[in-house]
Scaffold this motif. Structure first.
Motif, PDB file in Angstrom:
ATOM      1  N   ALA A 115      -0.280  -9.243  21.241  1.00  0.00           N
ATOM      2  CA  ALA A 115       0.400  -7.947  21.228  1.00  0.00           C
ATOM      3  C   ALA A 115      -0.071  -7.118  22.416  1.00  0.00           C
ATOM      4  N   ILE A 116       0.831  -6.288  22.929  1.00  0.00           N
ATOM      5  CA  ILE A 116       0.515  -5.323  23.980  1.00  0.00           C
ATOM      6  C   ILE A 116       0.676  -3.935  23.380  1.00  0.00           C
ATOM      7  N   LEU A 117      -0.375  -3.132  23.450  1.00  0.00           N
ATOM      8  CA  LEU A 117      -0.353  -1.772  22.919  1.00  0.00           C
ATOM      9  C   LEU A 117      -0.180  -0.811  24.089  1.00  0.00           C
ATOM     10  N   VAL A 118       0.915  -0.069  24.105  1.00  0.00           N
ATOM     11  CA  VAL A 118       1.227   0.834  25.215  1.00  0.00           C
ATOM     12  C   VAL A 118       0.956   2.272  24.780  1.00  0.00           C
ATOM     13  N   SER A 119       0.185   2.997  25.600  1.00  0.00           N
ATOM     14  CA  SER A 119      -0.233   4.348  25.237  1.00  0.00           C
ATOM     15  C   SER A 119       0.753   5.426  25.659  1.00  0.00           C
ATOM     16  N   ASN A 120       1.404   5.246  26.809  1.00  0.00           N
ATOM     17  CA  ASN A 120       2.361   6.244  27.289  1.00  0.00           C
ATOM     18  C   ASN A 120       3.254   5.613  28.346  1.00  0.00           C
ATOM     19  N   TYR A 121       4.284   6.339  28.750  1.00  0.00           N
ATOM     20  CA  TYR A 121       5.272   5.746  29.654  1.00  0.00           C
ATOM     21  C   TYR A 121       4.719   5.458  31.046  1.00  0.00           C
ATOM     22  N   LEU A 122       3.607   6.077  31.435  1.00  0.00           N
ATOM     23  CA  LEU A 122       2.992   5.788  32.729  1.00  0.00           C
ATOM     24  C   LEU A 122       2.178   4.509  32.691  1.00  0.00           C
ATOM     25  N   SER A 123       1.903   4.007  31.490  1.00  0.00           N
ATOM     26  CA  SER A 123       1.041   2.833  31.336  1.00  0.00           C
ATOM     27  C   SER A 123       1.810   1.585  30.919  1.00  0.00           C
ATOM     28  N   MET A 124       3.112   1.563  31.213  1.00  0.00           N
ATOM     29  CA  MET A 124       3.914   0.385  30.832  1.00  0.00           C
ATOM     30  C   MET A 124       4.714  -0.170  32.000  1.00  0.00           C
ATOM     31  N   LEU A 125       4.516   0.368  33.211  1.00  0.00           N
ATOM     32  CA  LEU A 125       5.394   0.023  34.323  1.00  0.00           C
ATOM     33  C   LEU A 125       5.172  -1.387  34.844  1.00  0.00           C
ATOM     34  N   ALA A 126       4.077  -2.041  34.470  1.00  0.00           N
ATOM     35  CA  ALA A 126       3.847  -3.431  34.883  1.00  0.00           C
ATOM     36  C   ALA A 126       4.327  -4.420  33.831  1.00  0.00           C
ATOM     37  N   VAL A 163       5.382  -6.109  21.858  1.00  0.00           N
ATOM     38  CA  VAL A 163       4.948  -4.938  22.619  1.00  0.00           C
ATOM     39  C   VAL A 163       5.158  -3.716  21.737  1.00  0.00           C
ATOM     40  N   LEU A 164       4.088  -2.993  21.458  1.00  0.00           N
ATOM     41  CA  LEU A 164       4.154  -1.858  20.534  1.00  0.00           C
ATOM     42  C   LEU A 164       4.072  -0.547  21.300  1.00  0.00           C
ATOM     43  N   ALA A 206      11.907  -7.647  29.497  1.00  0.00           N
ATOM     44  CA  ALA A 206      10.596  -7.177  29.059  1.00  0.00           C
ATOM     45  C   ALA A 206      10.710  -6.285  27.828  1.00  0.00           C
ATOM     46  N   LEU A 207      11.693  -5.390  27.838  1.00  0.00           N
ATOM     47  CA  LEU A 207      11.842  -4.451  26.714  1.00  0.00           C
ATOM     48  C   LEU A 207      12.383  -5.131  25.460  1.00  0.00           C
ATOM     49  N   SER A 208      12.875  -6.354  25.581  1.00  0.00           N
ATOM     50  CA  SER A 208      13.340  -7.074  24.390  1.00  0.00           C
ATOM     51  C   SER A 208      12.173  -7.422  23.463  1.00  0.00           C
ATOM     52  N   HIS A 209      10.950  -7.369  23.975  1.00  0.00           N
ATOM     53  CA  HIS A 209       9.770  -7.664  23.156  1.00  0.00           C
ATOM     54  C   HIS A 209       9.260  -6.429  22.406  1.00  0.00           C
ATOM     55  N   VAL A 210       9.864  -5.278  22.667  1.00  0.00           N
ATOM     56  CA  VAL A 210       9.318  -4.024  22.150  1.00  0.00           C
ATOM     57  C   VAL A 210       9.605  -3.854  20.663  1.00  0.00           C
TER      58      VAL A 210
END
Length: 597
Positions: free
Chosen positions: A98-109, A123-124, A188-192
């Protein structure tokens, strides 16, 4: 529990934590500092950029011709900008659960992590994070794809030693990649999987993760990672200021076994409130003198605060008729250049803050020769001197007023003292003052107890090991128990069972092997061992030469005549004796000192 650091930029974090056979990625920030070494991509053909002199090292191949250009003694790569994704060799992305994303600035990769790597995880992130993050990524793609370059320069990477600084000092240019596409973003966003605040999400049946508000921006969160007996808190991009987003949830972060803290204030020497005031004053001065104000910015975030505060400030000065424009390919209200007249004072907000692509490049070219105009840098991510380097000589006035509302070091120290983590883990650079202010020890995490630190490509053992595990009883085994009361509220029972482990779940089931059942002991000892009682029983058995030595954490009984040593600690007792029969006799005497059931 181990931590793998895949990013050398604390404000673009990408870390991996492994625990209980689960692999979690904490954010996937994209470090875009590499784009400063490339020439800008103008939307309209630029005669000035096109006429820059080519530059070739003396020992270079003739095929390198045209890849490098010189501007005011600075060498730039004439190619579509490349960006440095997180380190890929330290962790197999296919193993990330799992990938834990904190904010929109931390998901660009994210596309670099999930696409073409065998990634099969989830991806959460919160709903606002996904929506705004998508805008950021799509805008980046739009900026680069609408200004294509005829060639892609790559040979210069083989001649780093022959290049002048700062290009000769770049780190790992061969790992840089071109930007992703819209197709890559959608894949990439299909995993969200969208999560809500305080919603517990099960990961592989072993851990639960929970997003809690971080107070930094719309939809931003910190993460709690917990098992039945351990708790890890991940704090990234947080703010204790009173802003538009939901306030930071401190209570949930308290008393964690491990607290990983990153993404503190990017420009700790600049107070965000003061910078906001300076920004409004500088813009007002510019338009009053008949100039235009350009604000390179992202399509969301602090730009909305700038609009609000600047509007109020201009109203108070009687300048409410000065037009303000927000230009972005992702904004429905984007305006054509024909509607923005350079002969009338105006204020334009547009991207990208790196000034390597986006509408801001066009305005710099259009307004750069007039000293009455100003370009105002509010995003803390990019050095304004580096951003303006390919536009020199420039008459346009630069104003640097970075606005970063994330935790500064003083606020971080206060928060740490309130959260009381068992262990604190931070980027190594947080223990050193910034290079621009080497004597400012207040700009560090100067704590009473030195935290654990990490840096890029480092693997860190967090020192948390599984000591307890929750085990379920099979129903038929539970029905067969015969508990004995030890004291009110506490009962015990012997269990002879087979332990089944699957998918991080532990279940005790009845034994089916008859041979194993017959080998089970008749009783089980328990309780604390009394050294005095043991010595008396040894004497009764004829072993009268016992000598007792008390040491920190251990008691040693020596029987010199028998060449025997008995070591007793809180957790174990060891009998050291070469005579097998005597050792068994000593074992039986020791067991007599304990209770049994």
């Amino acid at each position: 529990m181990k931590l793998y650091c895949l990013s050398g930029h604390p404000n673009k974090p990408c870390n991996v934590v492994t625990f209980k056979s689960v692999t979690l990625m904490l954010d996937c920030g994209l470090d875009m500092s590499s784009v400063s070494h490339f020439l800008p991509l103008p939307l309209v053909a630029s005669h000035r950029l096109g006429s820059l002199s080519t530059w070739v090292p003396r020992d270079a191949d003739s095929q390198l011709e045209g890849e490098l250009r010189e501007c005011m003694n600075r060498i730039f790569v004439d190619s579509p900008p490349e960006i440095g994704p997180p380190t890929s060799g330290l962790v197999d992305f296919a193993e990330v659960d799992a990938i834990l994303v904190s904010n929109y600035l931390s998901m660009l990769a994210l596309p670099f992590i999930t696409n073409g790597t065998g990634f099969k995880g989830v991806v959460l992130m919160t709903e606002p994070t996904m929506q705004v993050g998508r805008i950021f990524m799509e805008e980046l793609v739009e900026y680069i794809e609408r200004t294509p370059k005829a060639r892609h320069a790559y040979r210069w990477k083989h001649y780093l030693r022959s290049l002048p600084p700062p290009l000769s000092e770049v780190k790992g240019p061969k790992t840089w990649q071109q930007a992703y596409s819209l197709k890559d973003i959608n894949a990439a966003l299909s995993h969200v999987q969208i999560v809500a605040y305080n919603e517990k999400i099960d990961i592989c049946g072993a851990l639960k993760v929970t997003a809690v508000s971080s107070g930094f921006c719309l939809g931003s969160c910190n993460w709690l990672i917990s098992s039945d007996h351990e708790k890890l808190a991940y704090l990234s991009g947080s703010s204790t200021l009173t802003t538009h987003p939901r306030p930071i949830d401190q209570t949930s972060l308290k008393n964690a076994d491990v607290l990983i803290m990153t993404a503190l204030n990017h420009t700790p020497m600049f107070n965000p409130d003061s910078m906001l005031g300076e920004f409004c004053v500088a813009v007002a001065q510019t338009v009053r003198s008949g100039g235009n104000a350009l604000v390179p910015c992202y399509p969301s975030g602090v730009v909305y605060d700038l609009f609000e505060c600047l509007s109020n400030h201009l109203d108070n000065l009687g300048l409410s008729l000065i037009p303000m424009y927000f230009v972005s390919p992702m904004a429905e209200s984007s305006l054509a250049y024909s509607n923005i007249f350079s002969e009338w004072p105006c204020i334009v907000f547009c991207g990208h803050p790196s000034l390597r692509f986006g509408d801001a490049v066009h305005f710099i070219e259009m307004w750069g020769n007039n000293p009455q105009n100003a370009v105002l840098f509010t995003e803390p991510e990019f050095d304004f001197v580096e951003a303006l380097a390919p536009f020199q000589p420039l008459a346009m006035r630069p104003v640097y007023c970075p606005i970063d509302t994330s935790l500064n070091f003083t606020q971080a120290r206060k928060l740490i003292s309130e959260l009381k983590p068992g262990k604190l883990v931070v980027p190594e650079m947080y223990l050193r003052p910034p290079p621009s202010a080497p004597h400012r020890t207040d700009l560090t995490l100067n704590l009473e107890e030195t935290p654990m630190t990490y840096s890029e490509c480092q693997v860190l053992d967090l020192g948390i090991h599984r000591r307890l595990e929750s085990v379920k009883l099979a129903p038929d085994l539970a029905l067969a128990l015969n508990p004995s009361n030890i004291r009110p509220g506490l009962s015990t029972a012997t269990i002879s069972a087979a332990l089944h482990v699957q998918d991080n779940k532990y279940v005790l089931k009845p034994l089916e092997d008859e041979d194993t059942i017959h080998k089970l002991p008749n009783s089980y000892p328990y309780g604390n061992l009394s050294v005095e009682d043991l010595v008396q029983r040894l004497a009764q058995a004829g072993l009268t030469d016992a000598r007792v030595e008390e040491l920190p954490g251990v008691c040693i009984i020596t029987l010199e005549n028998e060449d025997v040593i008995i070591k007793i600690s809180d957790a174990s007792t060891h009998i050291i004796c070469s005579n097998t029969k005597l050792r068994e006799k000593l074992r039986d005497i020791l067991l007599e000192c304990l209770s049994s059931f």
